[in-house]
Design a protein around this motif. Sequence first.
Motif, PDB file in Angstrom:
ATOM      1  N   HIS C 242       0.869  -1.174   0.000  1.00 45.76           N
ATOM      2  CA  HIS C 242       0.000   0.000   0.000  1.00 45.76           C
ATOM      3  C   HIS C 242       0.908   1.226   0.000  1.00 45.76           C
ATOM      4  O   HIS C 242       1.732   1.379   0.897  1.00 45.76           O
ATOM      5  N   ILE C 243       0.773   2.064  -1.018  1.00 51.69           N
ATOM      6  CA  ILE C 243       1.617   3.266  -1.112  1.00 51.69           C
ATOM      7  C   ILE C 243       0.735   4.497  -0.985  1.00 51.69           C
ATOM      8  O   ILE C 243      -0.191   4.699  -1.777  1.00 51.69           O
ATOM      9  N   THR C 259       3.945  -4.587   2.640  1.00 47.74           N
ATOM     10  CA  THR C 259       4.468  -3.387   3.309  1.00 47.74           C
ATOM     11  C   THR C 259       3.558  -2.203   3.031  1.00 47.74           C
ATOM     12  O   THR C 259       3.012  -2.055   1.943  1.00 47.74           O
ATOM     13  N   ARG C 260       3.383  -1.377   4.061  1.00 42.91           N
ATOM     14  CA  ARG C 260       2.497  -0.222   3.981  1.00 42.91           C
ATOM     15  C   ARG C 260       3.331   1.047   4.108  1.00 42.91           C
ATOM     16  O   ARG C 260       3.951   1.291   5.144  1.00 42.91           O
ATOM     17  N   ILE C 261       3.363   1.815   3.032  1.00 42.70           N
ATOM     18  CA  ILE C 261       4.176   3.028   2.969  1.00 42.70           C
ATOM     19  C   ILE C 261       3.258   4.237   3.047  1.00 42.70           C
ATOM     20  O   ILE C 261       2.226   4.274   2.377  1.00 42.70           O
ATOM     21  N   GLU C 278       5.927  -1.188   8.113  1.00 41.89           N
ATOM     22  CA  GLU C 278       5.116   0.015   8.028  1.00 41.89           C
ATOM     23  C   GLU C 278       6.044   1.216   8.019  1.00 41.89           C
ATOM     24  O   GLU C 278       6.914   1.349   8.884  1.00 41.89           O
ATOM     25  N   LEU C 279       5.861   2.097   7.049  1.00 44.29           N
ATOM     26  CA  LEU C 279       6.628   3.334   6.987  1.00 44.29           C
ATOM     27  C   LEU C 279       5.651   4.491   7.150  1.00 44.29           C
ATOM     28  O   LEU C 279       4.631   4.561   6.463  1.00 44.29           O
ATOM     29  N   ALA C 280       5.996   5.391   8.050  1.00 47.81           N
ATOM     30  CA  ALA C 280       5.123   6.530   8.354  1.00 47.81           C
ATOM     31  C   ALA C 280       5.064   7.492   7.169  1.00 47.81           C
ATOM     32  O   ALA C 280       5.795   7.360   6.198  1.00 47.81           O
ATOM     33  N   ASP C 281       4.210   8.494   7.265  1.00 46.68           N
ATOM     34  CA  ASP C 281       4.194   9.575   6.287  1.00 46.68           C
ATOM     35  C   ASP C 281       5.520  10.335   6.344  1.00 46.68           C
ATOM     36  O   ASP C 281       6.161  10.409   7.387  1.00 46.68           O
ATOM     37  N   LEU C 296       8.687   4.481  11.985  1.00 41.57           N
ATOM     38  CA  LEU C 296       7.435   5.083  12.445  1.00 41.57           C
ATOM     39  C   LEU C 296       7.528   6.586  12.629  1.00 41.57           C
ATOM     40  O   LEU C 296       6.536   7.241  12.946  1.00 41.57           O
ATOM     41  N   GLN C 297       8.723   7.142  12.420  1.00 37.19           N
ATOM     42  CA  GLN C 297       8.916   8.586  12.533  1.00 37.19           C
ATOM     43  C   GLN C 297       9.296   9.169  11.183  1.00 37.19           C
ATOM     44  O   GLN C 297      10.166   8.628  10.505  1.00 37.19           O
ATOM     45  N   ALA C 298       8.694  10.296  10.825  1.00 36.56           N
ATOM     46  CA  ALA C 298       9.128  11.004   9.628  1.00 36.56           C
ATOM     47  C   ALA C 298      10.608  11.337   9.766  1.00 36.56           C
ATOM     48  O   ALA C 298      11.127  11.466  10.877  1.00 36.56           O
ATOM     49  N   GLY C 299      11.285  11.491   8.648  1.00 34.83           N
ATOM     50  CA  GLY C 299      12.705  11.824   8.690  1.00 34.83           C
ATOM     51  C   GLY C 299      13.428  11.199   7.519  1.00 34.83           C
ATOM     52  O   GLY C 299      12.813  10.560   6.670  1.00 34.83           O
ATOM     53  N   THR C 300      14.738  11.380   7.513  1.00 38.17           N
ATOM     54  CA  THR C 300      15.559  10.865   6.415  1.00 38.17           C
ATOM     55  C   THR C 300      16.406   9.711   6.924  1.00 38.17           C
ATOM     56  O   THR C 300      17.052   9.823   7.963  1.00 38.17           O
ATOM     57  N   TYR C 301      16.389   8.626   6.189  1.00 37.67           N
ATOM     58  CA  TYR C 301      17.026   7.385   6.628  1.00 37.67           C
ATOM     59  C   TYR C 301      17.992   6.876   5.555  1.00 37.67           C
ATOM     60  O   TYR C 301      17.710   6.974   4.368  1.00 37.67           O
TER      61      TYR C 301
END
Lengths: 349, 349, 349
Positions: C242-243, C259-261, C278-281, C296-301
């Motif tokens: 799910h994107i 996976t849910r993006i 699961e990837l947060a907004d 689960l936290q926005a940011g750059t990875y």
Amino acid sequence: MTGTYRLSDLVERLGGELIGADVAIRQVATLASAQADEISFLANPKYRKQLQETRAGALVLGPAARDMSDKPRILADNPYLYFTRVNALLNPPRRPPAGIHPSAVVAASARIEAGVSIGPLASVGEDSVIGAGTVIEAGCRIGDRVEIGEGGWLHPGVVIYADSRLGKRNIVQANAVIGSDGFGNAWDGSAWLKIPQIGRVLIGDDVEIGASTTIDRGALDDTVIEDGVRLDNQIQIAHNVHIGRHTAMAGCTGVAGSTRIGAYCTFGGSAMILGHLELADRVNVMAGTLVGKSILQAGTYVGQYPVQTHQDWLANASHLRRLDALATKVKELERKGGRNEADQGDLNA
Amino acid sequence: MTGTYRLSDLVERLGGELIGADVAIRQVATLASAQADEISFLANPKYRKQLQETRAGALVLGPAARDMSDKPRILADNPYLYFTRVNALLNPPRRPPAGIHPSAVVAASARIEAGVSIGPLASVGEDSVIGAGTVIEAGCRIGDRVEIGEGGWLHPGVVIYADSRLGKRNIVQANAVIGSDGFGNAWDGSAWLKIPQIGRVLIGDDVEIGASTTIDRGALDDTVIEDGVRLDNQIQIAHNVHIGRHTAMAGCTGVAGSTRIGAYCTFGGSAMILGHLELADRVNVMAGTLVGKSILQAGTYVGQYPVQTHQDWLANASHLRRLDALATKVKELERKGGRNEADQGDLNA
Amino acid sequence: MTGTYRLSDLVERLGGELIGADVAIRQVATLASAQADEISFLANPKYRKQLQETRAGALVLGPAARDMSDKPRILADNPYLYFTRVNALLNPPRRPPAGIHPSAVVAASARIEAGVSIGPLASVGEDSVIGAGTVIEAGCRIGDRVEIGEGGWLHPGVVIYADSRLGKRNIVQANAVIGSDGFGNAWDGSAWLKIPQIGRVLIGDDVEIGASTTIDRGALDDTVIEDGVRLDNQIQIAHNVHIGRHTAMAGCTGVAGSTRIGAYCTFGGSAMILGHLELADRVNVMAGTLVGKSILQAGTYVGQYPVQTHQDWLANASHLRRLDALATKVKELERKGGRNEADQGDLNA
């Protein structure tokens, strides 16, 4: 669209133990989305809570979960596998009608066996053989002297180069390519000279190949995919690779030339296997792992760089470029530490 | 299927020194699989044992291997290259007949030069030019105003977007895409706005492009692939990339937008080159390496995470997340170690 | 080929402030290549030198660059976005004529709405609906019961499997595949049993999908791509992913099953996202990064292995295999270092 089965029908065909009412079910579904005329399953205890909330009309459960629900249910040793069999029973592939669509172009010398379906705008080359009951969907391109065994299914846009051989019951997803020229180039001092790729692709029985996956023909000898192999989408198999039976590869994996992979192996997505290697049977390579040397022992292998926040990565990754210097410092400290201890020994003596 | 050549025929055409009987050969093969009417070669001393066991009727050997076999043989300075030339001589591509298949759809305004073959169910758009002797196989889609030079070969299912230009003698493997829109998106505050991609793809002479490889057209300026470049399967070339002559890339490599790659470079499989970079001539990037900064010096570059057993990886990889802390500890130990030595100096004084 | 606009026309339609002569422009171009009848822009101060040298007839500049040139210019808050709008105005897509090409094969039960263009040798299956004004280019394969919204554009060779649904104004680049079977296999003790993939692919409005990208249908539930998503070339989206809306992924990225993006995420090229995560907004994943756990936290990875010369890499990378041992040594040294300090404390006491 699909038939309806009573739980007793399922037990009769597939085994298992029926507990509760002999309800009729129409379709399979997840615990979360199942309706009253659908059957679901629990294989992973993680979803146990969903079991309490599901609206499914029936369930497939393992022996340990026998009493976790009072709904009509079938007990099976491997509920996931049992559920898959129910799924297959309820959802047979929708076969297009047999026959050659008038817009298809089939060479007169091709042998098209009984019950074959060739879809719109597909083409089949000279002297090829399409086995009984095989489905060739719209726009597939079958080259010359190709052999495809019985019961196969090629989804739209698949390209099979000349002289390739596919066994029985192969499924090939859309736009996959089988038999393309391998990447063979000899440097002649000023440019790359193309090396003719005269090997073939030989594929066993019951193989499934994913969408947009590419399998190169051999350079001199053949590229070989054994029985029961599963290749996901966007995979690249180079020339003269040999993949043993029942090995499964997830999407975006690449295997470089002449590598020999054993049977019953698994590969996570985006793995990359270098060329001229040998991997034993029952090797599991995790996603994103680059395999740069042969692996002669069964087991699970990994080479993933762990993800971090950008800030943490900046702080940490730079040290990778001077890890050798760090190790040398530690060795030096140990040496000195030993001397210090010795010194102190002297002092304490 | 192929012709037969005596070793003296080969020497006359390709040079080299004939030693032993002037036998006739029909095909090329590996040492392990060659038969009496086939010729094989030894380039890598690793396979020297196979040389003793081969049933090949003749061999191509380097000067140092002159006496490693008493079979009929040709000595050549570069046996691999010589063997490739024999291979090409024995295995010319099997050209389909010239002419336009009646099921193909070719725009009236397209210019189809002499000796072109357009296969079944292919299509060619308005005002396109297909150079003399080029082969367009089944189901290729050539857009409008495309120019393809003489002697080209497009395997089935290739898509060439409007306005692309391919030089002479290009080979494009099945289902490759040339000229697709680049990934150009501008954020307008609430959504991505598509940036029209109005550049073209310009490809030089003697280029080979692999199966399912994609080359995007330029955003404003053009994407450029110079003469003699070799791209393997499943490669992604983004908009405005420039690849210098005779550079070769193995499968699954990706190059992001506007990166400029020099001549005579090589890339191992699954390499990833970020955007807006510059790579000098003669840069070799090993497989699986992510290039995140420009490389201005020729040489070999790597960034591979080594594979381990899962157990070893678990023990080791976790430290990557705190490598900075480890380095800080070592620095601190060195500082203290220095002080300890100083302290002890005092004690010993 | 395109129309001509005066700068005042642009300001009237798109806003901004006109400074200097109201010249006419014909096309957009980069600073380096623009001619007198073309407009260019400066968004990145890095190219400021090019601003002085450009032959462009007009410019789009940000407020801070107001006086960096004395050419006719338009000031806009976001010059890149403004320039994109000018680009779109000057370069509307070249629509093929409406109507069904006589060589196309369209099922009688399909509903083809007003203004649709179906190109040569394309096919459309039973009961499918093609929305008003949609362009289906040459050789596309639309399966049965597919729904495509109005204003869409499918480039050549796209395959849409049965039951897929695309929203309005979707653009799909060449040879992409939507709705292929997911990689569902259950081990039955001796072989892989194929799990029927009975979910669909559901795609929202204003989505663009790149060349050779593959999106698998769901296993039981559906694979979902929300409004405004941008997928580049060679991407693999597995079943039941799910994107979220307006998420953008660069080329060669892979997302494993279920996976849910979230929404507004970005992914650099060749990223790999494992399954059941699961990837947060607003998560940004940099190129080449393998995401092996939920974020689960926005940011750059990031998780990129840095590139080095081969020699440096050989020296450094080997330590990765024994990083745990190195960390243990450091811990040991710290322990001893502490004892030494304690010992010395005793001595000094």
